[in-house]
Design an enzyme around this catalytic site. Sequence first.
Site, PDB file in Angstrom:
ATOM      1  CG  ASN A   9      -1.740   1.229   1.382  1.00 32.56           C
ATOM      2  OD1 ASN A   9      -1.772   2.066   0.475  1.00 32.56           O
ATOM      3  ND2 ASN A   9      -2.412   1.373   2.507  1.00 32.56           N
ATOM      4  CE  LYS A  11      -0.202   3.136   4.794  1.00 29.24           C
ATOM      5  NZ  LYS A  11      -0.126   3.214   6.235  1.00 29.24           N
ATOM      6  CG  HIS A  97      -5.816   1.835   5.161  1.00 30.94           C
ATOM      7  ND1 HIS A  97      -5.405   2.770   6.085  1.00 30.94           N
ATOM      8  CD2 HIS A  97      -4.799   0.948   5.029  1.00 30.94           C
ATOM      9  CE1 HIS A  97      -4.180   2.458   6.492  1.00 30.94           C
ATOM     10  NE2 HIS A  97      -3.784   1.357   5.855  1.00 30.94           N
ATOM     11  CD  GLU A  99      -3.001   5.395   6.723  1.00 29.58           C
ATOM     12  OE1 GLU A  99      -2.988   5.460   5.484  1.00 29.58           O
ATOM     13  OE2 GLU A  99      -2.090   4.856   7.395  1.00 29.58           O
ATOM     14  CD  GLU A 169      -3.541  -2.506   7.164  1.00 33.80           C
ATOM     15  OE1 GLU A 169      -2.457  -2.771   6.652  1.00 33.80           O
ATOM     16  OE2 GLU A 169      -4.146  -1.437   6.972  1.00 33.80           O
ATOM     17  N   GLY A 175       2.367   2.244  10.937  1.00 37.37           N
ATOM     18  CA  GLY A 175       3.318   3.348  10.818  1.00 37.37           C
ATOM     19  C   GLY A 175       3.991   3.720  12.127  1.00 37.37           C
ATOM     20  CB  SER A 214       5.130  -1.859  12.140  1.00 34.40           C
ATOM     21  OG  SER A 214       4.692  -0.520  12.365  1.00 34.40           O
ATOM     22  N   GLY A 235       2.908  -1.082   4.397  1.00 37.55           N
ATOM     23  CA  GLY A 235       2.963   0.357   4.140  1.00 37.55           C
ATOM     24  C   GLY A 235       4.400   0.795   3.893  1.00 37.55           C
TER      25      GLY A 235
HETATM   26  P1  13P Z   1       2.962   0.322   7.835  1.00 41.29           P
HETATM   27  O1  13P Z   1       3.502  -0.953   7.247  1.00 41.29           O
HETATM   28  O2  13P Z   1       3.707   1.541   7.399  1.00 41.29           O
HETATM   29  O3  13P Z   1       2.785   0.219   9.316  1.00 41.29           O
HETATM   30  O4  13P Z   1       1.494   0.510   7.224  1.00 41.29           O
HETATM   31  C1  13P Z   1       0.619  -0.561   7.236  1.00 41.29           C
HETATM   32  C2  13P Z   1      -0.566  -0.202   6.439  1.00 41.29           C
HETATM   33  O5  13P Z   1      -1.293   0.709   6.781  1.00 41.29           O
HETATM   34  C3  13P Z   1      -0.806  -0.953   5.205  1.00 41.29           C
HETATM   35  O6  13P Z   1      -2.057  -0.665   4.688  1.00 41.29           O
END
Ligand code: 13P
Length: 255
Positions: A9, A11, A97, A99, A169, A175, A214, A235
């Site tokens: 992803n 983002k 997601h 976010e 997630e 993140g 992560s 991510g």
């Molecule tokens: P990270 O791997 O940066 O923690 O993000 C995970 C994520 O949100 C994947 O959609």
Amino acid sequence: MRTPMVAGNWKLNGSRESAVTLASEIASTSVAGIADNVEIVVCPVSVHLAEVSAVLKSTSVKLGAQNACAEEKGAFTGEVSASMLAEFGCEYVIIGHSERRSLFGDTNESCAARHKAVAAAGITPIFCVGETLDDRESGNTMAVVESQLQSVFDACGDNGFASAVVAYEPVWAIGTGKTATPDQAQEVHAQIRDFVAARDQQTASLLRILYGGSMNPRNAAELIGKPDIDGGLIGGAALKSADFLAICQAAAAQA
Ligand code: 13P
């Protein structure tokens, strides 16, 4: 038998040039050995889809988008529909997601409507679920995750996950560099599978449940080694081809 899957992803990152470079590095390096055993997906921002799609053409790396509108067309400024994404060769779309849920007002109902629209367009939704730290600390992890899954059953019926992928997630792990332990993640993944099995046993046994939060080359093997963890939604580590491919390799080793 579930084929492991690793999806990147991206983002809101990259430029036209860097997206093409990243996709090329993944597509050219991934082919030998890895891609036979793991499904690899990259999800760039929507304005980069066309160029990334051209790079991935005739390779085994698949294309995904990060969101889709529940509506097919009309007065919905700023949205992109599932059929439009299909035209660009998208085979997957990330839905719900955290976010989107926390920053852009996506609700269980609107996520379920998007999920339904994506599936109707012949694209596989990657439906995201996960609890906040508050939810976890107050013992509400499964109540939250089940209400997110339930919204899809309400919108799509008992086989709402028949052609879908679920991504667990935990919001507190995204993140933050803080990963759920393999046992913590496995526990939730198993309960997700059980919850789906109560509606449709066959779907549950075939359903791929990815872990996201992560995940990196150092922790991927142990996480994906758990029986109900079928891959990762990545991510930060998806933005470096070497890291992403190392995770793909860890997943391929579990196949
Ligand atoms: P990270 O791997 O940066 O923690 O993000 C995970 C994520 O949100 C994947 O959609």
